[in-house]
Write an enzyme that holds these catalytic residues in place. Structure first.
Site, PDB file in Angstrom:
ATOM      1  CE  LYS A 172      -4.251   1.464   2.361  1.00 39.04           C
ATOM      2  NZ  LYS A 172      -5.166   1.587   1.232  1.00 39.04           N
TER       3      LYS A 172
HETATM    4  C1  LIG Z   1      -6.468  -0.324  -4.016  1.00 36.41           C
HETATM    5  C2  LIG Z   1      -7.213  -0.898  -2.866  1.00 36.41           C
HETATM    6  N1  LIG Z   1      -7.745  -2.127  -2.979  1.00 36.41           N
HETATM    7  C3  LIG Z   1      -8.432  -2.698  -1.980  1.00 36.41           C
HETATM    8  C4  LIG Z   1      -8.633  -2.037  -0.787  1.00 36.41           C
HETATM    9  C5  LIG Z   1      -9.373  -2.712   0.320  1.00 36.41           C
HETATM   10  O1  LIG Z   1      -8.465  -3.121   1.304  1.00 36.41           O
HETATM   11  P1  LIG Z   1      -8.862  -3.243   2.823  1.00 36.41           P
HETATM   12  O2  LIG Z   1     -10.014  -4.162   2.898  1.00 36.41           O
HETATM   13  O3  LIG Z   1      -7.657  -3.799   3.496  1.00 36.41           O
HETATM   14  O4  LIG Z   1      -9.217  -1.878   3.297  1.00 36.41           O
HETATM   15  C6  LIG Z   1      -8.109  -0.761  -0.625  1.00 36.41           C
HETATM   16  C7  LIG Z   1      -8.332  -0.064   0.636  1.00 36.41           C
HETATM   17  O5  LIG Z   1      -7.577   0.677   1.107  1.00 36.41           O
HETATM   18  C8  LIG Z   1      -7.370  -0.180  -1.675  1.00 36.41           C
HETATM   19  O6  LIG Z   1      -6.851   1.041  -1.558  1.00 36.41           O
END
Ligand SMILES: Cc1ncc(COP(=O)(O)O)c(C=O)c1O
Length: 321
Positions: A172
């Site tokens: 991330k």
């Molecule tokens: C690109 C992306 N995909 C998926 C998610 C979902 O991830 P999570 O369930 O860990 O929040 C996020 C959330 O931040 C994201 O930024």
């Protein structure tokens, strides 16, 4: 959301949040006391990684439930490792700091937690290793990020998802969100609510900031972690939750674009989006164009679990007060 727009059209934190407590490089300080220099590496080069965690307010129990904090901090640790960075605390310490920060800020409503590890060197020159880093945790009140009730309209973006061989979606990374922002702005400016982004070989990856599940032929399908997705914490929870609570199989496999048009139900999920039903993709109705029956049931069960109302899922959350 806790933002407002000033007269120049810039968004900023609401005045009442400027005084909130922030964890910054070892201390709890006031938001307005944090100073980040104009030369900061991460500001110029996107060299940082972050998390988004939710805390749900339960008014009956007068309790704030922090959702899946250890899983988020474990992902932050993996993101940091990919970026040649290092977190200053263990997962257990980070969870404790987050609980303490939420307590200090005293929320009696849903809140959002944003930990950020970034390269704080104030110098020109692109690299990742051997540079000073900073770590902060910021919190704010937060309601729905996207609609969760009536269903949203999506477009398949003309932007492709970043690939693992150039900018790993698995981590991330702050700079990687330009990819999400391009897709989201394109969708909004074309009159849609959200973008669905394909991989370079044309398979469905995810939404701009959400993972994706579709339902067809008696099973839920979600893209595998090798199709350039963020390995979502919500996605991980839902894979077992759907099997357990709805008794419906879940398959992780690559998804073709046209399966978005052929499926009976579709939803996006994530910490921000929660479970957001999709009722239209590229002007084609999903199912009968209303929130899917299974998706609606799933939402009700999921919202009860995250607000600490289902004892079976007590280990998903940590009470803050
Ligand atoms: C690109 C992306 N995909 C998926 C998610 C979902 O991830 P999570 O369930 O860990 O929040 C996020 C959330 O931040 C994201 O930024």
């Amino acid at each position: 959301m806790s933002v407002q727009t000033d007269i120049r059209g810039r968004t900023g934190v609401r005045p009442e949040h400027v005084n909130s407590w922030v964890y910054f490089d070892g201390d709890f300080v006031r938001y307005h006391d944090v100073r980040i220099g104009p030369m900061t590496h991460a500001l110029h080069y996107g060299t940082g990684c972050f998390e988004g965690i939710r805390a749900y307010w339960n008014p009956e129990r007068e309790q704030l439930f922090l959702l899946q904090a250890p899983a988020h901090y474990q992902r932050l640790e993996r993101s940091a490792r990919i970026l040649r960075m290092e977190l200053p605390h263990t997962t257990a310490e980070l969870v404790e700091l987050t609980v303490e920060l939420l307590r200090r800020n005293g929320y009696r409503e849903d809140a959002y937690v944003r930990p950020l590890l970034y390269v704080s060197a104030e110098q020109i020159g692109v690299k990742l290793h051997d540079l000073p880093q900073s770590f902060l945790i910021y919190t704010a009140p937060m309601g729905d990020y996207v609609d969760t009730e009536t269903g949203i309209r999506c477009m398949v973006s003309s932007w492709r998802r970043i690939s693992d061989s150039s900018m790993p979606a698995r981590a991330k990374v702050t700079g990687a969100y330009v990819n999400s922002a391009l897709a989201k702005s394109e969708a909004l400016e074309h009159g849609f609510d959200e973008a669905i982004v394909l991989t370079h070989d044309g398979h469905v990856a995810e939404g701009s900031a959400e993972n994706l599940f579709l339902y067809r032929n008696g099973q839920f399908v979600t893209p595998p972690v090798t199709d350039d997705i963020l390995e979502g914490v919500t996605r991980g929870l839902l894979i077992s939750f759907i099997r357990e609570e709805l008794g419906v199989p879940v398959v992780e496999r690559s998804i073709d674009r046209t399966e978005l048009y052929a499926c009976q139900e579709l939803f996006l999920c994530g910490t921000g989006a929660q479970i957001s039903p999709v009722v239209e993709v590229d002007h084609r109705q999903v199912g009968d164009g209303r929130v899917g029956e299974l998706t609606g049931r799933l939402q009700a069960l999921y919202f009860a679990a995250v607000r600490g109302e289902d004892p079976k899922y007590q280990d998903w959350t940590i009470p803050v007060y």
